[in-house]
Design an enzyme around this catalytic site. Sequence first.
Site, PDB file in Angstrom:
ATOM      1  N   TYR A  75       7.050 -22.189  -8.574  1.00  0.00           N
ATOM      2  CA  TYR A  75       6.154 -22.474  -8.094  1.00  0.00           C
ATOM      3  C   TYR A  75       7.054 -22.985  -6.524  1.00  0.00           C
ATOM      4  CZ  TYR A  75       1.568 -22.520  -5.732  1.00  0.00           C
ATOM      5  OH  TYR A  75       0.042 -21.823  -4.709  1.00  0.00           O
ATOM      6  N   PHE A 127      -2.927   6.537   5.462  1.00  0.00           N
ATOM      7  CA  PHE A 127      -3.152   6.459   3.760  1.00  0.00           C
ATOM      8  C   PHE A 127      -4.491   5.549   3.541  1.00  0.00           C
ATOM      9  CE2 PHE A 127      -1.804   4.577   0.550  1.00  0.00           C
ATOM     10  CZ  PHE A 127      -1.631   5.462  -0.218  1.00  0.00           C
ATOM     11  N   THR A 128      -5.090   6.349   2.860  1.00  0.00           N
ATOM     12  CA  THR A 128      -5.796   6.027   2.216  1.00  0.00           C
ATOM     13  C   THR A 128      -6.652   3.931   2.267  1.00  0.00           C
ATOM     14  OG1 THR A 128      -5.239   5.450  -0.251  1.00  0.00           O
ATOM     15  CG2 THR A 128      -6.202   7.279   0.398  1.00  0.00           C
ATOM     16  N   ASP A 218       5.103   1.800   7.991  1.00  0.00           N
ATOM     17  CA  ASP A 218       4.773   1.778   6.347  1.00  0.00           C
ATOM     18  C   ASP A 218       6.340   2.459   6.571  1.00  0.00           C
ATOM     19  OD1 ASP A 218       4.273   1.823   4.492  1.00  0.00           O
ATOM     20  OD2 ASP A 218       1.755   2.703   4.633  1.00  0.00           O
ATOM     21  N   LYS A 261       7.286   1.933  -4.454  1.00  0.00           N
ATOM     22  CA  LYS A 261       8.234   3.020  -4.150  1.00  0.00           C
ATOM     23  C   LYS A 261       9.509   2.892  -3.998  1.00  0.00           C
ATOM     24  CE  LYS A 261       3.580   3.682  -3.669  1.00  0.00           C
ATOM     25  NZ  LYS A 261       2.230   2.161  -3.074  1.00  0.00           N
ATOM     26  N   ARG A 385      -5.278  15.054  -3.406  1.00  0.00           N
ATOM     27  CA  ARG A 385      -5.664  14.205  -2.241  1.00  0.00           C
ATOM     28  C   ARG A 385      -5.740  14.983  -1.639  1.00  0.00           C
ATOM     29  NH1 ARG A 385      -3.096   8.905  -2.540  1.00  0.00           N
ATOM     30  NH2 ARG A 385      -5.341   8.767  -2.772  1.00  0.00           N
ATOM     31  N   PHE A 451     -12.014   7.668  -4.504  1.00  0.00           N
ATOM     32  CA  PHE A 451     -11.137   8.687  -5.354  1.00  0.00           C
ATOM     33  C   PHE A 451     -11.002   7.920  -6.888  1.00  0.00           C
ATOM     34  CE2 PHE A 451      -6.754   6.599  -4.564  1.00  0.00           C
ATOM     35  CZ  PHE A 451      -7.366   6.272  -3.135  1.00  0.00           C
TER      36      PHE A 451
HETATM   37  O1  PLI Z   1      -0.595  -0.073  -3.595  1.00  0.00           O
HETATM   38  P1  PLI Z   1      -0.208  -0.662  -2.255  1.00  0.00           P
HETATM   39  O2  PLI Z   1      -1.130  -1.314  -2.829  1.00  0.00           O
HETATM   40  O3  PLI Z   1       1.533  -1.231  -3.441  1.00  0.00           O
HETATM   41  O4  PLI Z   1       0.577   0.244  -1.358  1.00  0.00           O
HETATM   42  C1  PLI Z   1      -0.258   0.999  -0.483  1.00  0.00           C
HETATM   43  C2  PLI Z   1      -0.072   1.745  -0.131  1.00  0.00           C
HETATM   44  C3  PLI Z   1       0.791   1.767   1.315  1.00  0.00           C
HETATM   45  N1  PLI Z   1       1.002   2.639   2.107  1.00  0.00           N
HETATM   46  C4  PLI Z   1       1.497   3.982   1.638  1.00  0.00           C
HETATM   47  C5  PLI Z   1       2.189   5.181   2.629  1.00  0.00           C
HETATM   48  C6  PLI Z   1       1.294   4.044  -0.171  1.00  0.00           C
HETATM   49  O5  PLI Z   1       1.709   5.514  -0.501  1.00  0.00           O
HETATM   50  C7  PLI Z   1       0.872   3.555  -0.381  1.00  0.00           C
HETATM   51  C8  PLI Z   1       0.668   3.485  -2.068  1.00  0.00           C
HETATM   52  N2  PLI Z   1       0.325   4.587  -2.683  1.00  0.00           N
HETATM   53  C9  PLI Z   1      -0.112   4.283  -4.013  1.00  0.00           C
HETATM   54  C10 PLI Z   1      -0.082   3.936  -4.483  1.00  0.00           C
HETATM   55  C11 PLI Z   1       0.376   6.492  -4.334  1.00  0.00           C
HETATM   56  O6  PLI Z   1      -0.427   6.779  -4.974  1.00  0.00           O
HETATM   57  O7  PLI Z   1       1.061   7.087  -3.196  1.00  0.00           O
END
Ligand code: PLI
Length: 459
Positions: A75, A127-128, A218, A261, A385, A451
């Site tokens: 933990y 970004f969303t 970011d 990513k 998008r 979305f």
């Molecule tokens: O999906 P998260 O919570 O791990 O990360 C959010 C996020 C933040 N910044 C950017 C540039 C992103 O592309 C992003 C998440 N993107 C997704 C889920 C996508 O499909 O592009």
Amino acid sequence: MTYIKHSWAEPYKIKMVELLQMTTAAQRKKALQAAGYNTFLLKSKEVYIDLLTDSGTSAMSDRQWAGIMMGDEAYAGSANFFRLEEVVREVYGYKYLIPTHQGRGAENILSKILIKKGDIIPGNMYFTTTRLHQELAGGKFEDIIIDEAHDPENEFSFKGNVDLNKLERIIKKYGAKRIPYISIATSVNMAGGQPISIKNLKELRALTKKHGIRIIHDMTRVAENAFFIQQREKGFNHTPIKEIVKQICSYTDGATMSAKKDALVNIGGFLAVNDWDVFEEARNLVVVYEGLHTYGGMAGRDMEAMAIGIGESVNDDHIRARVGQVIYLGNKMLSYHVPIVKPIGGHGVFVDAKKFLPHLTQDQYPAQTLAAEIYLDSGVRTMERGVVSAGRKANGENYYPKLELVRFTIPRRVYTQAHMDVIAESTARVYEKRKKINGLKMIYEPRYLRFFQARFEKL
Ligand code: PLI
């Protein structure tokens, strides 16, 4: 002598495969109707090639899987946390690490700490999730990306750059005190995976230093951005990706990371900062929203896989093959005259739905419609998008973004060149019958990030 092409190929071979479900046109029609014409609401078993996102969909390496077995599931004080902290310092150069379950966990904590009601957060395109957390914390996002980024046809090499004049105007209008930080994404997602240059970052650093404003990075796709710098920016042609990545980070004060990513893991993220005071506050808040400060919502094994993935992500051969596959798909689409965002981006090919379906107005959701049609044709799942993703302003009005795109996002190390051919051919087939395609009507709209769960009907 005949000319023999010098092809590149992936720097890995396949050890295990995941079998895919093939579907008929009738099955896809039924599935799409049940999903309300929203590709997010399809079941993954109904999908043949899944290009919904590159987030959490990468294939981990044998080394990462071995790392999974090294999970220290304590933990508090997990050995994997200390290893991850060391790797983040070594590869990115940020001093303090706060692990989170994924990127938006880090965005939430950062926004809560730095943003006060009435603050302005300039950024190189929204970004969303990032913008929503800024707004929920009482802030307002202002777009400072260069105009070229909003034009799919413009082939400028660094469409992720900040327009410093736009930023200066904002500083003048609101005053530096109301700007807690500038939000800078590498490989700008909503612009089509477009990079920012080192030159622009340096200039931005100089300007923000003058006004005492932080830059928060970011860094979700920082390695892909570094690849474009290596390819396109003067003086970086022989600089290893690892060095470019560290240099990018050095111009910023902290970062939010979705490790799902670039960092080649299926779950995980972090907030990393250089400022002790921000770190202390974040270490306090993370226990409220994510978990203890040495796991932040991740299992020990996930942190180990991430530490290994970060190392692999900045390998030159890896990144060349990763972006190379995206560029292969983009060029194949261009050969069929499909209108796409140019230059081709780092994590996916973005089809210009306004050009593809010029007879539809933005209120008939051209990108949502096109994503649905591509799924119907071949079982390839893509993502809207455009106006649906952009959502509504605080006053309830729709945002109408200039870019109305369908994103064909390529997971890392997952699909083959033959898959890329199938995807391009399917898109070309839909393009041939584009004039017969009708738009959609939204029949259900959730309050946040619509979305993901909105439902539509055919017009
Ligand atoms: O999906 P998260 O919570 O791990 O990360 C959010 C996020 C933040 N910044 C950017 C540039 C992103 O592309 C992003 C998440 N993107 C997704 C889920 C996508 O499909 O592009």
